[in-house]
Design a protein around this motif. Sequence first.
Motif, mmCIF file in Angstrom:
data_model
loop_
_atom_site.group_PDB
_atom_site.id
_atom_site.type_symbol
_atom_site.label_atom_id
_atom_site.label_comp_id
_atom_site.label_asym_id
_atom_site.label_seq_id
_atom_site.Cartn_x
_atom_site.Cartn_y
_atom_site.Cartn_z
ATOM 1 N N MET A 1 -51.375 -24.903 30.916
ATOM 2 C CA MET A 1 -51.581 -23.634 30.362
ATOM 3 C C MET A 1 -52.039 -22.495 31.145
ATOM 4 S SD MET A 1 -51.614 -22.944 27.011
ATOM 5 C CE MET A 1 -51.301 -24.298 25.860
ATOM 6 N N SER A 2 -51.731 -21.260 30.977
ATOM 7 C CA SER A 2 -52.131 -20.047 31.792
ATOM 8 C C SER A 2 -53.244 -19.216 31.230
ATOM 9 C CB SER A 2 -50.897 -19.140 32.119
ATOM 10 O OG SER A 2 -50.577 -18.607 30.981
ATOM 11 N N ASP A 3 -53.767 -18.386 32.042
ATOM 12 C CA ASP A 3 -54.701 -17.449 31.490
ATOM 13 C C ASP A 3 -54.169 -16.659 30.324
ATOM 14 O OD1 ASP A 3 -56.473 -18.277 33.410
ATOM 15 O OD2 ASP A 3 -56.014 -16.775 34.547
ATOM 16 N N ARG A 4 -53.000 -16.435 30.210
ATOM 17 C CA ARG A 4 -52.392 -15.835 28.893
ATOM 18 C C ARG A 4 -52.359 -16.660 27.487
ATOM 19 N NH1 ARG A 4 -47.977 -16.270 31.845
ATOM 20 N NH2 ARG A 4 -48.070 -14.881 33.747
ATOM 21 N N GLY A 5 -52.581 -17.987 27.729
ATOM 22 C CA GLY A 5 -52.599 -18.755 26.617
ATOM 23 C C GLY A 5 -51.345 -19.287 26.321
ATOM 24 N N TYR A 6 -50.505 -19.183 27.324
ATOM 25 C CA TYR A 6 -49.093 -20.140 27.240
ATOM 26 C C TYR A 6 -48.565 -20.029 28.551
ATOM 27 C CZ TYR A 6 -47.293 -15.194 27.668
ATOM 28 O OH TYR A 6 -47.007 -14.110 28.000
ATOM 29 N N THR A 7 -47.529 -20.975 28.545
ATOM 30 C CA THR A 7 -46.753 -21.122 29.852
ATOM 31 C C THR A 7 -45.494 -20.813 29.568
ATOM 32 O OG1 THR A 7 -46.528 -23.517 29.547
ATOM 33 C CG2 THR A 7 -48.371 -22.684 30.918
ATOM 34 N N TYR A 8 -44.742 -20.314 30.528
ATOM 35 C CA TYR A 8 -43.134 -20.043 30.484
ATOM 36 C C TYR A 8 -42.571 -21.474 30.459
ATOM 37 C CZ TYR A 8 -43.463 -15.023 30.474
ATOM 38 O OH TYR A 8 -43.843 -13.760 30.366
ATOM 39 N N LYS A 9 -41.656 -21.936 29.613
ATOM 40 C CA LYS A 9 -40.962 -23.019 29.673
ATOM 41 C C LYS A 9 -39.616 -22.664 30.342
ATOM 42 C CE LYS A 9 -40.687 -25.629 26.258
ATOM 43 N NZ LYS A 9 -40.281 -26.282 24.814
ATOM 44 N N SER A 10 -38.886 -21.714 29.891
ATOM 45 C CA SER A 10 -37.693 -21.012 30.482
ATOM 46 C C SER A 10 -37.381 -19.521 30.303
ATOM 47 C CB SER A 10 -36.465 -22.118 30.158
ATOM 48 O OG SER A 10 -36.220 -21.796 28.990
ATOM 49 N N SER A 11 -36.426 -18.930 31.002
ATOM 50 C CA SER A 11 -36.306 -17.502 30.821
ATOM 51 C C SER A 11 -35.035 -17.309 31.529
ATOM 52 C CB SER A 11 -37.371 -16.546 30.980
ATOM 53 O OG SER A 11 -37.629 -16.477 32.300
ATOM 54 N N GLY A 12 -34.069 -16.280 31.002
ATOM 55 C CA GLY A 12 -32.934 -15.956 32.069
ATOM 56 C C GLY A 12 -31.868 -15.345 31.229
ATOM 57 N N ILE A 13 -30.993 -15.188 31.498
ATOM 58 C CA ILE A 13 -29.741 -14.588 30.750
ATOM 59 C C ILE A 13 -28.767 -15.699 30.517
ATOM 60 C CG2 ILE A 13 -27.971 -12.962 31.067
ATOM 61 C CD1 ILE A 13 -30.027 -11.135 32.625
ATOM 62 N N ASN A 14 -28.083 -15.965 29.421
ATOM 63 C CA ASN A 14 -27.259 -16.806 28.976
ATOM 64 C C ASN A 14 -25.760 -16.450 29.414
ATOM 65 O OD1 ASN A 14 -26.356 -15.152 26.887
ATOM 66 N ND2 ASN A 14 -27.591 -16.422 25.342
ATOM 67 N N THR A 15 -24.749 -17.247 28.874
ATOM 68 C CA THR A 15 -23.311 -16.798 29.332
ATOM 69 C C THR A 15 -23.084 -15.638 28.650
ATOM 70 O OG1 THR A 15 -22.600 -18.258 27.826
ATOM 71 C CG2 THR A 15 -22.790 -19.182 30.094
ATOM 72 N N HIS A 16 -23.427 -15.004 27.466
ATOM 73 C CA HIS A 16 -23.011 -14.064 27.074
ATOM 74 C C HIS A 16 -23.868 -12.871 27.336
ATOM 75 C CE1 HIS A 16 -20.901 -16.403 24.327
ATOM 76 N NE2 HIS A 16 -21.822 -17.287 23.852
ATOM 77 N N GLY A 17 -24.701 -13.073 28.608
ATOM 78 C CA GLY A 17 -25.502 -11.766 28.910
ATOM 79 C C GLY A 17 -26.622 -11.469 28.232
ATOM 80 N N ASN A 18 -27.163 -12.289 27.315
ATOM 81 C CA ASN A 18 -28.327 -12.155 26.480
ATOM 82 C C ASN A 18 -29.625 -12.371 27.107
ATOM 83 O OD1 ASN A 18 -26.630 -10.667 24.731
ATOM 84 N ND2 ASN A 18 -26.227 -12.716 23.540
ATOM 85 N N HIS A 19 -30.781 -11.844 27.391
ATOM 86 C CA HIS A 19 -31.770 -12.318 27.756
ATOM 87 C C HIS A 19 -32.445 -13.317 26.740
ATOM 88 C CE1 HIS A 19 -35.872 -12.401 29.416
ATOM 89 N NE2 HIS A 19 -36.346 -11.996 28.397
ATOM 90 N N TYR A 20 -33.172 -14.549 27.224
ATOM 91 C CA TYR A 20 -33.901 -15.237 26.484
ATOM 92 C C TYR A 20 -35.176 -15.752 27.299
ATOM 93 C CZ TYR A 20 -32.449 -19.080 29.333
ATOM 94 O OH TYR A 20 -32.112 -19.890 30.630
#
Length: 85
Positions: A1-20
Amino acid sequence: MSDRGYTYKSSGINTHGNHYCARDYGNNSNSYHYSNRDGSYYYSNPNGSTYYNNGQGGSTYTSPSGAKYSSGYGSSSGGSRGSSK
């Protein structure tokens, strides 16, 4: 857990160029969102609700209980949309 109350699991740009981005809030509560190249975006919240915006003025919110509320799509019937039993 981070100070924000959540932790990042994953993020990035998929094969269609969309951010997640996916987050872990602990206690089996997760969320994620997509931001698409066409201007639409989608949020899945830790409480089970979702929100979708089509990037053209239409949006749909689904509550944790499954009730859907839409606006901006236009309607010929003038009533509420998508109620289910």
